[in-house]
Scaffold this motif. Structure first.
Motif, PDB file in Angstrom:
ATOM      1  N   THR A 122       0.831  -1.204   0.000  1.00 54.42           N
ATOM      2  CA  THR A 122       0.000   0.000   0.000  1.00 54.42           C
ATOM      3  C   THR A 122       0.869   1.258   0.000  1.00 54.42           C
ATOM      4  O   THR A 122       1.727   1.430   0.850  1.00 54.42           O
ATOM      5  CB  THR A 122      -0.936   0.026   1.224  1.00 54.42           C
ATOM      6  N   GLN A 123       0.595   2.148  -0.976  1.00 50.67           N
ATOM      7  CA  GLN A 123       1.315   3.414  -1.056  1.00 50.67           C
ATOM      8  C   GLN A 123       0.419   4.617  -0.808  1.00 50.67           C
ATOM      9  O   GLN A 123       0.879   5.642  -0.323  1.00 50.67           O
ATOM     10  CB  GLN A 123       2.004   3.546  -2.414  1.00 50.67           C
ATOM     11  N   SER A 124      -0.860   4.508  -1.192  1.00 52.55           N
ATOM     12  CA  SER A 124      -1.807   5.590  -0.941  1.00 52.55           C
ATOM     13  C   SER A 124      -3.143   4.983  -0.552  1.00 52.55           C
ATOM     14  O   SER A 124      -3.395   3.797  -0.789  1.00 52.55           O
ATOM     15  CB  SER A 124      -1.942   6.511  -2.158  1.00 52.55           C
ATOM     16  N   GLU A 125      -3.996   5.816   0.058  1.00 50.51           N
ATOM     17  CA  GLU A 125      -5.210   5.272   0.663  1.00 50.51           C
ATOM     18  C   GLU A 125      -6.323   6.316   0.677  1.00 50.51           C
ATOM     19  O   GLU A 125      -6.066   7.505   0.831  1.00 50.51           O
ATOM     20  CB  GLU A 125      -4.863   4.846   2.097  1.00 50.51           C
ATOM     21  N   LEU A 126      -7.538   5.826   0.512  1.00 44.17           N
ATOM     22  CA  LEU A 126      -8.739   6.644   0.641  1.00 44.17           C
ATOM     23  C   LEU A 126      -9.657   5.909   1.603  1.00 44.17           C
ATOM     24  O   LEU A 126     -10.010   4.753   1.352  1.00 44.17           O
ATOM     25  CB  LEU A 126      -9.418   6.823  -0.725  1.00 44.17           C
ATOM     26  N   VAL A 127     -10.010   6.555   2.713  1.00 45.61           N
ATOM     27  CA  VAL A 127     -10.884   5.930   3.710  1.00 45.61           C
ATOM     28  C   VAL A 127     -12.041   6.871   4.004  1.00 45.61           C
ATOM     29  O   VAL A 127     -11.835   8.040   4.320  1.00 45.61           O
ATOM     30  CB  VAL A 127     -10.132   5.591   5.015  1.00 45.61           C
ATOM     31  N   LEU A 128     -13.260   6.326   3.889  1.00 49.62           N
ATOM     32  CA  LEU A 128     -14.472   7.121   4.094  1.00 49.62           C
ATOM     33  C   LEU A 128     -15.298   6.542   5.231  1.00 49.62           C
ATOM     34  O   LEU A 128     -15.504   5.323   5.282  1.00 49.62           O
ATOM     35  CB  LEU A 128     -15.321   7.104   2.824  1.00 49.62           C
ATOM     36  N   PRO A 129     -15.787   7.391   6.139  1.00 45.63           N
ATOM     37  CA  PRO A 129     -16.702   6.899   7.169  1.00 45.63           C
ATOM     38  C   PRO A 129     -18.010   6.442   6.519  1.00 45.63           C
ATOM     39  O   PRO A 129     -18.421   6.997   5.494  1.00 45.63           O
ATOM     40  CB  PRO A 129     -16.927   8.101   8.082  1.00 45.63           C
ATOM     41  N   THR A 146      -8.138  11.099  -5.867  1.00 42.12           N
ATOM     42  CA  THR A 146      -8.423  12.517  -6.001  1.00 42.12           C
ATOM     43  C   THR A 146      -9.603  12.903  -5.107  1.00 42.12           C
ATOM     44  O   THR A 146     -10.323  12.035  -4.603  1.00 42.12           O
ATOM     45  CB  THR A 146      -8.789  12.860  -7.455  1.00 42.12           C
ATOM     46  N   GLN A 147      -9.821  14.194  -4.972  1.00 39.99           N
ATOM     47  CA  GLN A 147     -10.994  14.667  -4.236  1.00 39.99           C
ATOM     48  C   GLN A 147     -12.269  14.232  -4.939  1.00 39.99           C
ATOM     49  O   GLN A 147     -13.277  13.945  -4.293  1.00 39.99           O
ATOM     50  CB  GLN A 147     -10.947  16.187  -4.066  1.00 39.99           C
ATOM     51  N   THR A 148     -12.236  14.145  -6.261  1.00 37.72           N
ATOM     52  CA  THR A 148     -13.401  13.655  -7.007  1.00 37.72           C
ATOM     53  C   THR A 148     -13.737  12.227  -6.597  1.00 37.72           C
ATOM     54  O   THR A 148     -14.912  11.890  -6.377  1.00 37.72           O
ATOM     55  CB  THR A 148     -13.147  13.732  -8.528  1.00 37.72           C
ATOM     56  N   ASP A 149     -12.707  11.369  -6.465  1.00 38.94           N
ATOM     57  CA  ASP A 149     -12.945  10.001  -5.983  1.00 38.94           C
ATOM     58  C   ASP A 149     -13.637  10.046  -4.624  1.00 38.94           C
ATOM     59  O   ASP A 149     -14.632   9.349  -4.397  1.00 38.94           O
ATOM     60  CB  ASP A 149     -11.631   9.223  -5.844  1.00 38.94           C
TER      61      ASP A 149
END
Length: 152
Positions: free
Chosen positions: A103-110, A133-136
């Motif tokens: 893992t190099q980057s991550e997006l985590v959403l509540p 991205t912020q769009t993601d």
């Protein structure tokens, strides 16, 4: 690959319409999202199972961490703050938990249920740096809100 978010949202809506079981929804969302983009190396949920504690839920990819306290890592930060975590470089994130060395980057959403309770976090890992991205983040927030609205 660029995600066609409108198509993904429509597909998930048709697959999950009327479903109220959180685990069934998590399994379906993890599968569909994981296969939507080749940036996604690990895609899944960590569920709130007791106060201040996340446990692995449905996912796609290699193994994940079994337990994550709210006080640790990117997933813990999303759960603790209730805010999306968009991390371009996990090594620069203080307290990052390396469940997978790739893992190099991550997006985590509540993830919130229809009653407004935090039921977990949705974690997308990439083996590419600065993959999200912020769009993601914005698109996945809308998808999750729609998919989990019927969960009580």
């Amino acid at each position: 690959m660029n995600i066609d978010y409108a198509s993904l949202a429509t597909t998930l809506q048709s697959l999950t319409d009327g479903e109220t079981d959180a685990v069934a929804l998590m399994a379906t969302v993890a599968c569909e999202v994981h296969h939507a983009d080749d940036r996604f190396d690990w895609t899944g949920f960590y569920r709130v199972t007791e106060p201040e504690l996340l446990k692995i839920g449905p996912y796609q990819g290699g193994h994940g961490c079994l337990v994550i306290p709210f006080s640790r890592g990117v997933c813990g930060a999303a759960a603790r703050t209730g805010q999306t975590q968009l991390v371009a470089d996990v090594d620069a994130f203080d307290g990052h938990i390396a469940c997978a060395s790739s893992t190099q980057s991550e997006l985590v959403l509540p993830v919130w249920n229809g009653a407004g309770d935090l039921i977990g976090v949705f974690d997308i890992d990439s083996n590419q740096p600065d993959a999200f991205t912020q769009t993601d983040a914005d698109q996945f927030q809308a998808i999750l809100k729609n998919c989990f609205a019927a969960v009580k």
